[in-house]
Design a protein around this motif. Sequence first.
Motif, PDB file in Angstrom:
ATOM      1  N   THR A   1       0.816  -1.224   0.000  1.00 19.07           N
ATOM      2  CA  THR A   1       0.000   0.000   0.000  1.00 19.07           C
ATOM      3  C   THR A   1       0.850   1.276   0.000  1.00 19.07           C
ATOM      4  O   THR A   1       0.366   2.331   0.399  1.00 19.07           O
TER       5      THR A   1
ATOM      6  N   LEU B   1      -4.387  -4.583   1.220  1.00 18.69           N
ATOM      7  CA  LEU B   1      -4.976  -3.988   2.415  1.00 18.69           C
ATOM      8  C   LEU B   1      -5.403  -5.060   3.413  1.00 18.69           C
ATOM      9  O   LEU B   1      -5.178  -4.928   4.623  1.00 18.69           O
ATOM     10  N   ALA B   2      -6.024  -6.132   2.903  1.00 22.59           N
ATOM     11  CA  ALA B   2      -6.489  -7.197   3.789  1.00 22.59           C
ATOM     12  C   ALA B   2      -5.320  -7.899   4.471  1.00 22.59           C
ATOM     13  O   ALA B   2      -5.348  -8.152   5.682  1.00 22.59           O
TER      14      ALA B   2
ATOM     15  N   LEU C   1      -2.197  -6.773   4.913  1.00 20.32           N
ATOM     16  CA  LEU C   1      -1.499  -5.859   5.813  1.00 20.32           C
ATOM     17  C   LEU C   1      -2.282  -5.683   7.110  1.00 20.32           C
ATOM     18  O   LEU C   1      -1.709  -5.673   8.207  1.00 20.32           O
ATOM     19  N   GLY C   2      -3.601  -5.572   6.995  1.00 20.35           N
ATOM     20  CA  GLY C   2      -4.423  -5.431   8.193  1.00 20.35           C
ATOM     21  C   GLY C   2      -4.366  -6.667   9.071  1.00 20.35           C
ATOM     22  O   GLY C   2      -4.315  -6.573  10.310  1.00 20.35           O
ATOM     23  N   ALA C   3      -4.351  -7.858   8.444  1.00 18.97           N
ATOM     24  CA  ALA C   3      -4.291  -9.104   9.213  1.00 18.97           C
ATOM     25  C   ALA C   3      -2.980  -9.219   9.972  1.00 18.97           C
ATOM     26  O   ALA C   3      -2.954  -9.561  11.163  1.00 18.97           O
TER      27      ALA C   3
ATOM     28  N   THR D   1      -0.789  -6.747  10.743  1.00 14.77           N
ATOM     29  CA  THR D   1      -0.660  -5.673  11.734  1.00 14.77           C
ATOM     30  C   THR D   1      -1.529  -5.948  12.962  1.00 14.77           C
ATOM     31  O   THR D   1      -1.083  -5.787  14.107  1.00 14.77           O
ATOM     32  N   GLY D   2      -2.769  -6.377  12.720  1.00 16.30           N
ATOM     33  CA  GLY D   2      -3.663  -6.665  13.839  1.00 16.30           C
ATOM     34  C   GLY D   2      -3.163  -7.812  14.698  1.00 16.30           C
ATOM     35  O   GLY D   2      -3.205  -7.744  15.937  1.00 16.30           O
TER      36      GLY D   2
ATOM     37  N   SER E   1      -0.045  -6.676  16.672  1.00 16.89           N
ATOM     38  CA  SER E   1      -0.424  -5.781  17.770  1.00 16.89           C
ATOM     39  C   SER E   1      -1.075  -6.554  18.904  1.00 16.89           C
ATOM     40  O   SER E   1      -0.800  -6.313  20.092  1.00 16.89           O
TER      41      SER E   1
END
Length: 219
Positions: A166, A191-192, A194-196, A198-199, A202
Amino acid sequence: MDADSPLARWQNRSELPLFAASLVYLAAYAVHVLDPSLPAGWHLALKSLIGLTWALFLADYVVRLRLSGARFGPRYVRHHVLDTLVVLLPLLRPLRMVEVYQVVQRNREQPRLSLYARVIAYAGSTALLLGFSGALAVYQQERGAPGSTIRTFGDSVWWACSTLTTVGYGDVTPVTPGGRAIAAVLMVVGLALLGAVTGSFSSWLLQVFTREDEKPPAR
């Protein structure tokens, strides 16, 4: 789904061979795209191999439909979006790696990785395979197009990396309708993924820090 149902048994038997077939598909497609100087007979053989592996994916889709007992239609497609998508676009078959992992776990009864490790491993391996697939597809669309900035496979790989992460530098961009359609898919997937990752990372950090905070102070 019942683990002893005909559909479950078919999935356990077919998922790994079909994953191997998807790698064959990707390899044949890569050689076909990256080496246009091969004799016409070789390209015909590669196209035949690509068509054969795609026919295996289509046959698997039909068998799953029959074993599920459902009728093909909009409702079935809505509940099996991924299955339908990888038949229409076989280069997206790496997205089925979750099913491959589950089959390996059931067949070999190996210790399961932690949730965070599974998400990161799946996202990482999927990003690599999809990035390579997307770079190939975009390179095929763009290399001879007027005004294209993607002239070499290296340009295409650089573009795929910046798209999946991204970042989007914009120094190389697709100009053909086919290339832009592939770009749209990679943007959504990037996006999906990267979100998975990162989440999950974290959440893992929060869990570690929570355990540290709950430890009694050293005396």
